[in-house]
Design an enzyme around this catalytic site. Structure first.
Site, PDB file in Angstrom:
ATOM      1  N   LYS A 259       0.728  -1.423  -0.500  1.00  0.00           N
ATOM      2  CA  LYS A 259       0.061   0.785   0.135  1.00  0.00           C
ATOM      3  C   LYS A 259       0.699   1.741   0.133  1.00  0.00           C
ATOM      4  O   LYS A 259       0.346   2.208  -0.254  1.00  0.00           O
ATOM      5  CB  LYS A 259      -0.805  -0.064   1.086  1.00  0.00           C
ATOM      6  CG  LYS A 259      -0.980  -0.447   2.802  1.00  0.00           C
ATOM      7  CD  LYS A 259       0.278   1.185   3.446  1.00  0.00           C
ATOM      8  CE  LYS A 259       1.080   1.040   4.460  1.00  0.00           C
ATOM      9  NZ  LYS A 259       1.050   1.756   4.927  1.00  0.00           N
TER      10      LYS A 259
ATOM     11  N   THR B 261      -3.806   5.480   4.527  1.00  0.00           N
ATOM     12  CA  THR B 261      -1.422   5.611   4.034  1.00  0.00           C
ATOM     13  C   THR B 261      -2.347   7.138   2.250  1.00  0.00           C
ATOM     14  O   THR B 261      -1.318   7.708   2.609  1.00  0.00           O
ATOM     15  CB  THR B 261      -1.055   4.473   3.407  1.00  0.00           C
ATOM     16  OG1 THR B 261      -1.234   3.741   4.436  1.00  0.00           O
ATOM     17  CG2 THR B 261       0.179   5.199   3.494  1.00  0.00           C
TER      18      THR B 261
END
Length: 341
Positions: A194, A251
């Site tokens: 990610k 994120t």
């Protein structure tokens, strides 16, 4: 459940975890690699480099002596950047015991070996530490919010369910809710890759793209993460959870995300070297981009966003050109999983 815990790494995440564990009643040691940082923390009870506004409880033992930090402690939390995990593990060898539980909170893939954090730890510490006692704690969790007690959810995973539940019990508190997932490789892959997508999200923000582009990136980025994860043995359902879509969303969208911030600077015209030099903390996604691309190519997995980020970071490709090439690829079905699944 009261435990004796060594948090190894006094960056923002290690400091935040040490604080929360201490407030939860655990006996905590916080190890800082640099002696001057340990000295400042002991004197001021504040981390001058990371989270300077946060007061570290007086009950936390702060030391730069690795042996002192782990002596007699039953849980070791490895909170260094992913590229430093092997170095720390090698330094820990003189102190390892067969009864210790080792918890990785690093998010990344080692560049040379393409191993995850627990795989690196296992390759160095096993034996005497059984592989079943090396686990991970991961999820959507910015240190800045954890340190001040904002509600956060995490996932504990280990090859042995009892070990995963022990990690869960150690970290659970009114501020940290921890779930158990036995899919160790899926939890680690989601938490690592990610960061590549977060750099891509930041690049889009820096260029000035909008919500449509961000939604496309999160969705197709998760398709890439899941394709790679399934081939290395992960359960595809894991990527619908906290260490998959949950970590990806936070994120790619948060102002706290150092990977998104680095990407934003590159999207605004900075080189990788300039963006990296302007940041105090490590953006794990840079090294992870190279490692993820290498792993995907080794396994024959199509990861076009990862390829585009790699070209921008390491081959000086202009971000707008990389986006154009992504948008003009051959028409495809919206497939999530590889044909081999």
């Amino acid at each position: 459940m009261q435990s004796s815990v060594a948090v190894l790494g006094a960056g923002s995440w290690g400091t935040a975890l040490a604080l929360r564990l201490s407030k939860g009643g655990h006996d905590v040691a916080l190890w800082a690699r640099r002696q001057e940082l340990a000295t400042a923390l002991r004197r001021d009870r504040r981390n001058p480099l990371y989270l300077p506004e946060i007061l570290v409880p007086a009950e936390v033992l702060v030391t730069s002596d690795l042996g002192e930090s782990v002596l007699g402690r039953s849980v070791w939390v490895v909170a260094t950047p992913s590229h430093a995990v092997r170095i720390l593990a090698e330094r820990l060898q003189p102190y390892v015991r067969e009864d210790v539980i080792v918890v990785s909170v690093a998010k990344g893939i080692e560049g040379d070996t393409l191993m995850t954090g627990t795989q690196v730890l296992g390759s160095v510490l096993t034996p005497p530490v059984p592989a079943s006692q090396i686990g991970v704690l991961s999820g959507p969790s910015h240190a800045e919010e954890v340190a001040v007690g904002k509600p956060t959810t995490l996932v504990a995973s280990a090859p042995d369910l009892i070990v995963a539940e022990t990690i869960q019990a150690v970290f659970m508190s009114p501020h940290l809710r921890v779930y158990v997932n036995e899919d160790l490789v899926g939890v680690e892959m989601g938490g690592s890759v990610k960061n590549v997508m977060a750099i891509a999200a930041g690049i889009g923000d820096g260029i000035g793209y909008g919500d449509n582009a961000k939604a496309a990136l999160l969705t197709r980025g998760m398709a890439e993460i899941q394709r790679l994860g399934v081939v290395v043995g992960a359960d595809p359902a894991t990527f619908a959870g906290l260490t998959g879509i949950g970590d990806l969303v936070v994120t790619c969208t948060s102002r706290h995300s150092r990977n998104r911030r680095l990407g934003e600077m590159i999207g605004k015209g900075m080189s990788l070297a300039e963006a990296t030099a302007s940041m105090q903390m490590v953006a794990e996604g840079v090294r992870t981009t190279a490692a993820t691309r290498a792993l995907a190519r080794k396994l024959g997995i199509d990861m076009p966003i990862t390829e585009a980020v790699y070209a921008i970071l390491f081959e000086d490709k202009r971000p707008v050109d990389a986006v154009r090439d992504l948008m003009t690829r051959a028409a495809k079905r919206e497939d999530w999983l590889p044909d081999t699944y």
